[in-house]
Write an enzyme that holds these catalytic residues in place. Structure first.
Site, PDB file in Angstrom:
ATOM      1  N   GLY A   1      21.701  -3.344  19.402  1.00 39.45           N
ATOM      2  CA  GLY A   1      22.989  -2.742  18.451  1.00 39.45           C
ATOM      3  C   GLY A   1      23.942  -2.516  19.082  1.00 39.45           C
ATOM      4  N   ALA A   2      25.068  -2.220  19.492  1.00 40.23           N
ATOM      5  CA  ALA A   2      25.846  -1.313  20.283  1.00 40.23           C
ATOM      6  C   ALA A   2      26.406  -0.309  19.494  1.00 40.23           C
ATOM      7  CB  ALA A   2      27.460  -2.251  20.161  1.00 40.23           C
TER       8      ALA A   2
ATOM      9  N   ASN B   1      36.171  -3.163  22.687  1.00 41.92           N
ATOM     10  CA  ASN B   1      35.278  -4.148  22.555  1.00 41.92           C
ATOM     11  C   ASN B   1      34.817  -5.576  22.681  1.00 41.92           C
ATOM     12  OD1 ASN B   1      32.372  -4.502  23.499  1.00 41.92           O
ATOM     13  ND2 ASN B   1      31.540  -3.662  21.593  1.00 41.92           N
TER      14      ASN B   1
ATOM     15  N   ARG C   1      36.351  -9.610  22.614  1.00 38.19           N
ATOM     16  CA  ARG C   1      36.639 -10.994  23.566  1.00 38.19           C
ATOM     17  C   ARG C   1      38.193 -11.530  22.850  1.00 38.19           C
ATOM     18  NH1 ARG C   1      32.228 -13.525  23.612  1.00 38.19           N
ATOM     19  NH2 ARG C   1      30.620 -11.746  23.043  1.00 38.19           N
TER      20      ARG C   1
ATOM     21  N   SER D   1      37.409  -1.586  27.591  1.00 43.83           N
ATOM     22  CA  SER D   1      37.100  -1.895  28.567  1.00 43.83           C
ATOM     23  C   SER D   1      37.671  -2.341  29.764  1.00 43.83           C
ATOM     24  CB  SER D   1      35.479  -1.570  28.929  1.00 43.83           C
ATOM     25  OG  SER D   1      34.926  -2.945  28.601  1.00 43.83           O
TER      26      SER D   1
ATOM     27  N   ALA E   1      35.826   4.840  36.132  1.00 34.40           N
ATOM     28  CA  ALA E   1      36.338   5.434  34.710  1.00 34.40           C
ATOM     29  C   ALA E   1      38.407   6.130  35.180  1.00 34.40           C
ATOM     30  CB  ALA E   1      35.832   5.648  33.385  1.00 34.40           C
TER      31      ALA E   1
ATOM     32  N   GLY F   1      28.680   1.124  28.506  1.00 37.78           N
ATOM     33  CA  GLY F   1      29.919   1.291  27.907  1.00 37.78           C
ATOM     34  C   GLY F   1      29.728   1.718  26.255  1.00 37.78           C
ATOM     35  N   ASP F   2      28.483   1.582  25.875  1.00 37.23           N
ATOM     36  CA  ASP F   2      28.481   2.431  24.934  1.00 37.23           C
ATOM     37  C   ASP F   2      27.965   3.868  25.084  1.00 37.23           C
ATOM     38  OD1 ASP F   2      28.804   0.339  22.632  1.00 37.23           O
ATOM     39  OD2 ASP F   2      27.150  -0.866  23.260  1.00 37.23           O
TER      40      ASP F   2
END
Ligand code: ATP
Ligand code: MG
Length: 318
Positions: free
Chosen positions: A42-43, A173, A175, A200, A238, A263-264
């Site tokens: 879970g992000a 985060n 789409r 991102s 980054a 990313g998290d």
């Protein structure tokens, strides 16, 4: 401005899941497969795990089932040093799950059970209110915008955290396919109050509300509103943008085993390093993202400060 760790924990709202992975690449789950898992996931949970492992105060508002999948997650987060007092345990619904299979082209196929699992029952309980009341920072996951009642929780929490001098960060985060007029309006509302943005790729343009803009145009528009932006570029590294600085951070060279969670971990390490006043937050964040992709499991590679310091020393430290 980002608040210091001493003001209170970094908190987030969202889904806690287990992830179960196919051991072979391919397309979907249409036949019997060898699977590996469950892994804590879970992000928002990955984010909080990395904050806590780095030594920051951290807590999460979430809901799990009264089952081994839920306990695996809460035991893991507690062991990391995270505050799980606001993780409620649903009496009947199972913990959320994500089955994932990597395609040969590095895409991913999923079977999710989130909205109709315990994860979908996240609520502003008394324990959640108590955590919000002493939080020093709120991190918003863009995936939360898709869950209508989660938005109400954020609308309650953001002013409380801000009123006590706390700060706000956002990982869009999201789409493009998930953008509805509602989502776009919510995103804009959080962007307008954010102290730190962690997009991102094309999430940069989505956060700016300028889907066709160049990177430079989107950054310029966002810097008029948000003081600090870190753009994540996967294995290309980054970039940190503020009103008067630009710092490019190369990626550490690693063998990618499982890209989920980079990313998290990156965002959590950057934010926590900033709130704790650690040296070189950008490099530490890049190390956290890179280290996590070397391990199977979405948060298995989240490192402590000692782990990340060693990782940096062993790799090319540019
Ligand atoms: P996620 O897939 O978890 O949503 P994201 O798209 O938000 O990830 P990424 O840009 O993929 O974020 O990863 C965050 C950071 O982690 C990158 O900026 C980079 O520093 C590091 N990182 C990610 N993938 C790699 C890699 N393959 N090699 C080295 N570093 C990586
Ligand atoms: Mg991301």
């Amino acid at each position: 401005m980002l608040s210091s760790d001493t003001l209170g924990p970094t908190i987030t709202f969202g889904e806690i899941l287990v992830e179960i992975m196919a051991t072979t690449p391919g397309h979907g789950f249409g036949q019997a497969l060898d699977l590996r898992g469950p892994f804590a996931s879970g992000a928002p949970a990955i984010f909080i795990s990395q904050c806590a492992r780095l030594g920051g105060q951290a807590g999460i508002v979430a809901c799990v089932g009264d089952d081994d999948f839920g306990r695996l997650n809460t035991d893991r987060l507690r062991a990391d040093g995270a505050d799980v007092s606001a993780v409620s345990i649903h009496p009947t619904l199972p913990t959320g799950t994500a089955f994932v299979r990597y395609r040969p082209d590095k895409g991913r196929d999923f079977v999710f059970n989130i909205a109709h699992s315990a994860a979908g029952q996240i609520a502003m309980t008394d324990a959640a209110r108590a955590l919000v009341a002493r939080a020093g920072h709120l991190h918003v996951m863009g995936s939360a915008f898709a869950i209508p009642h989660l938005w109400a929780l954020l609308q309650e929490a953001i002013p409380v955290v801000k009123a006590r001098g706390g700060s706000l960060s956002l990982d869009p985060n999201l789409r493009k396919e998930l953008m509805t007029p509602d989502t776009a309006a919510r995103l804009a509302q959080v962007v307008a109050q954010a102290d730190l943005l962690l997009p991102s790729g094309s999430e940069l343009q989505l956060a700016a509300g300028l889907p066709e803009a160049s990177e430079a145009e989107a950054v310029a528009a966002l810097l008029a509103v948000v003081p600090e932006i870190v753009l994540k570029r996967g294995d290309q590294g980054a970039t940190l943008f503020t009103a008067d600085t630009r710092i490019d951070q190369p990626a550490f060279a690693v063998t990618e085993v499982d890209p989920t969670g980079a990313g998290d971990c990156f965002g959590a390490a950057y934010l926590t390093a900033r709130r704790l006043g650690l040296a070189n937050p950008l490099q530490l964040a890049a190390a956290a993202g890179a280290r996590n992709v070397t391990c199977l499991g979405p948060m298995e590679g989240a490192g402590t400060l000692a782990d990340l310091t060693r990782f940096i020393a062993e790799k090319d430290p540019t």
